[in-house]
Design an enzyme around this catalytic site. Structure first.
Site, PDB file in Angstrom:
ATOM      1  N   GLU A   1      51.257  34.819 -17.863  1.00  0.00           N
ATOM      2  CA  GLU A   1      50.874  35.951 -17.004  1.00  0.00           C
ATOM      3  C   GLU A   1      51.842  37.111 -17.151  1.00  0.00           C
ATOM      4  O   GLU A   1      52.209  37.768 -16.186  1.00  0.00           O
ATOM      5  CB  GLU A   1      50.749  35.509 -15.538  1.00  0.00           C
TER       6      GLU A   1
ATOM      7  N   TRP B   1      73.904  18.931 -10.641  1.00  0.00           N
ATOM      8  CA  TRP B   1      74.422  18.406  -9.376  1.00  0.00           C
ATOM      9  C   TRP B   1      74.083  16.935  -9.214  1.00  0.00           C
ATOM     10  O   TRP B   1      74.820  16.186  -8.587  1.00  0.00           O
ATOM     11  CB  TRP B   1      73.846  19.190  -8.189  1.00  0.00           C
TER      12      TRP B   1
END
Lengths: 254, 370
Positions: free
Chosen positions: B350, B324
């Protein structure tokens, strides 16, 4: 020493927001616009909290006048270390026309009711730039005033205030009770720590109506029109110093 | 969260670019995080912490990530991993020793992964050999976040190899312990201000009173804590995506091409609205997982979903935001490209996205069992 300090905090449009005038020229657009505590009021709160930390003052009470939303502003003061808050309920047309005269009447009445011996305010609000509330409040109470303070020191039952004035710095000594208004360099306000933000949720805010304080909110001022500043005109570029002098003479500037 | 937003904008934002460039967290940022009580959010006030809730941690991490995901991860690991383990498993003596410091001035690191064991965490090779009342730890941990500044390390090492993963034990190792060496800092694509180092253990002697919890239960503690930790990462990815979005959309409302704002082209409006919807969905998944955890309800499936989804949304959002913004989105003069680089780790650390999906599938399988 001063047992209780009253600090006035005003909810204003955030300093970083681009202000837009309403299409009907009656004021500026406030709906949906980011608001925060007036920067000079932040400095006032910080000073009051520092006095409390130095054990020169027992209690800091934050006061704000306006509709429901000003409670957020009071909470911010509580998160910075104020002990409790007072929300003076003013809304609708009364809020639109609320100005220094009415606020100073409210603060004077509260100071008497709360038996405050020191009032600290910001020197002015960034929305109306009036720079009157502190001075009017002192006059109504017949208290001395230390305005544009860049330093405040307690000396027994007096205050030494260093004021920022056009010529430089002026040092005055005033008796308590007194009104002080904070200027930019008085201090740098702290960021509220997360523990203090959590504690602030439990601190008390009492609601008060102007009528209960015997204050008449009628305004003696009427806003006729609000306009944007004129658009900046394009400049003219010149090639030489002679041209510049010529153009300035033409425009009658020299 | 308004005061926190103010702090993040005024004190952290100006340093973000430099910290990223130098792969280094500013001391001032670390100090102010502690000063504002953001490193001990759930630590009880009796230990000098903020005494707040898990949900507060989630909100803080999200807010910090809008400005710098590296700062957010420092806060996340401390609160959701280190402090949680210490508070839940620590003896009174351990808690009294470490919690006040973790709340006020000491960073903790969590050492699980190794060069040969990431997703397959139980395949770790770091050993802890028992001698009377102490253990000798030998091994090498890798990818350890915050290692550069950590004062204490929670180290998973196997104290009984013959028992397989049931020998894995959690040890509290102080930084200045002899034989503990912080290896070189990785030169990363993103999250650069968060130090990621190897940590080597060469005959590190640790007294048995420095075991966190029970011997051989380390694997359980790690899994349990990572379940909650993933909601923290979801919050980080969420904040990252939102922060990036908040920079890009105003640009589209100002940039004029073909006589109108690029925001006014339907093609762009649809893309922006789509991304905004994905962001909102990620937010709700994350907040719901946090709510369930706090309410003591089962939350593992939702936690996995939120981490997986938020990381995907962060990838989508940052990628679209660069598009954009066009050419300027591609330059380092604008903050957008950093968010794009930072988001990638979300699908990896994680618990990789694949691990999250496998966990969700396993839980679904159990759900339909009856």
């Amino acid at each position: 020493m001063a047992a209780r300090v009253l600090v006035g905090v005003k909810r204003v449009i955030d300093y970083a927001v681009k202000i837009r005038v309403k299409p009907d020229n009656t004021g500026v657009v406030t709906d949906g616009v980011k608001h925060s505590m007036n920067p000079f009021c932040e400095i006032a709160v910080e000073e009051a909290v520092r006095l409390k930390e130095k054990k020169l003052v027992k209690e800091v009470v934050a006061v704000s006048c306006g509709p429901q939303q000003v409670q957020e502003t009071i909470r911010t003061a509580l998160a910075m270390g104020a002990d409790r808050g007072i929300h003076v309920e003013v809304s609708g047309k009364d809020y639109d026309s609320l100005g220094p005269l009415q606020v100073s009447k409210i603060l004077a009445a509260l100071a008497k009711k709360e038996e405050a011996s020191l009032i600290i305010l910001g020197k002015q609000a960034i929305d109306d730039d009036c720079n009157q509330t502190g001075q009017m409040t002192a006059a109504l109470l017949d208290w001395p005033q230390g305005t544009f303070a860049s330093e405040v020191a307690v000396e027994g039952d007096k205050l030494k205030v260093i004021r920022e004035v056009d010529g430089g710095l002026e040092t005055i000594k005033i008796n308590l009770p007194a009104v002080v208004t904070a200027d930019l360099r008085l201090n740098t306000p702290r960021y509220a720590t997360l523990p203090n933000i959590m504690k602030a949720k439990k601190k008390k805010i009492t609601n008060v109506k102007p009528g209960d304080l015997g204050v008449d909110l009628t305004s003696r001022l009427e806003v006729l029109r609000v306009d944007e500043p004129p658009q900046r005109q394009a400049g003219v570029k010149v090639e030489t110093v002679e041209d510049l002098v010529g153009k300035l003479k033409e425009a009658g500037r020299i | 969260m308004e005061p926190l937003r103010k702090y993040a904008q005024e004190r952290v934002a100006p340093l973000v670019s430099e910290m990223d460039e130098n792969s280094s967290m500013a001391d001032e940022v670390i100090k102010s995080l502690f000063e504002l009580g953001l490193m001990g959010i759930e630590i009880s006030t009796e230990y000098g912490g903020t005494g707040s809730s898990f949900f507060s941690s989630v909100l803080v991490i999200e807010e910090l990530a809008k400005v710098d995901p590296s700062v957010a991860v420092l806060c996340d690991i401390q609160n959701t991993l280190i402090n949680t383990l210490m508070s839940n498993l620590g003896t009174e003596e351990q808690k009294a020793k470490y919690l006040p410091r973790l709340a006020t001035d000491m960073i903790g690191s969590f050492c699980l992964s190794e060069a040969g064991s990431g997703s397959d965490a139980f395949a770790m090779k770091t050993k802890a050999e028992k001698h009377k009342d102490y253990y000798i730890i030998n091994g090498s941990k890798m990818w350890i976040s915050s290692a550069e500044h950590a004062g204490v390390f929670l180290v998973l090492a196997n104290a009984d190899v013959s028992a397989g993963y049931r020998g894995i034990t959690c040890f509290i190792v102080d930084r200045d312990t002899e034989g503990l060496e912080i290896g070189k800092k990785e030169n990363k694509l993103g999250l650069r201000a968060s130090s990621t180092c190897a940590v080597n253990f060469d005959n590190v002697k640790v007294h048995e009173k420095n075991i966190l919890g029970k011997v051989g239960q380390g694997y359980k503690y790690a899994i349990g804590m990572l379940n909650g930790g993933r909601i923290g990462i979801a919050a980080q990815m969420l904040g990252l995506a939102q922060g990036c979005f908040d920079h890009a959309v105003p640009y589209t409302r100002q940039r004029m091409q073909f006589g109108k704002r690029i925001f006014d082209f339907q093609g762009l409006q649809h893309q922006i609205a789509y991304v905004a919807t994905q962001l909102e969905a990620a937010r709700l998944l994350t907040y719901n997982a946090a709510r369930l955890k706090e309410a003591g309800r089962p939350f593992v499936k939702e936690a996995c979903m939120s981490k997986y989804f938020a990381a995907e949304v962060a990838t989508l959002t940052t990628s679209k935001c660069i598009e954009w913004m066009g050419g300027v989105g591609f330059t380092k003069d604008y903050p957008i490209e950093k968010y794009y680089r930072d988001c990638k780790i979300g699908t990896i650390y994680e618990g990789t996205s694949n691990i999250q999906l496998s966990t969700v599938a396993k839980l679904l399988d159990q759900e339909y069992n009856s």
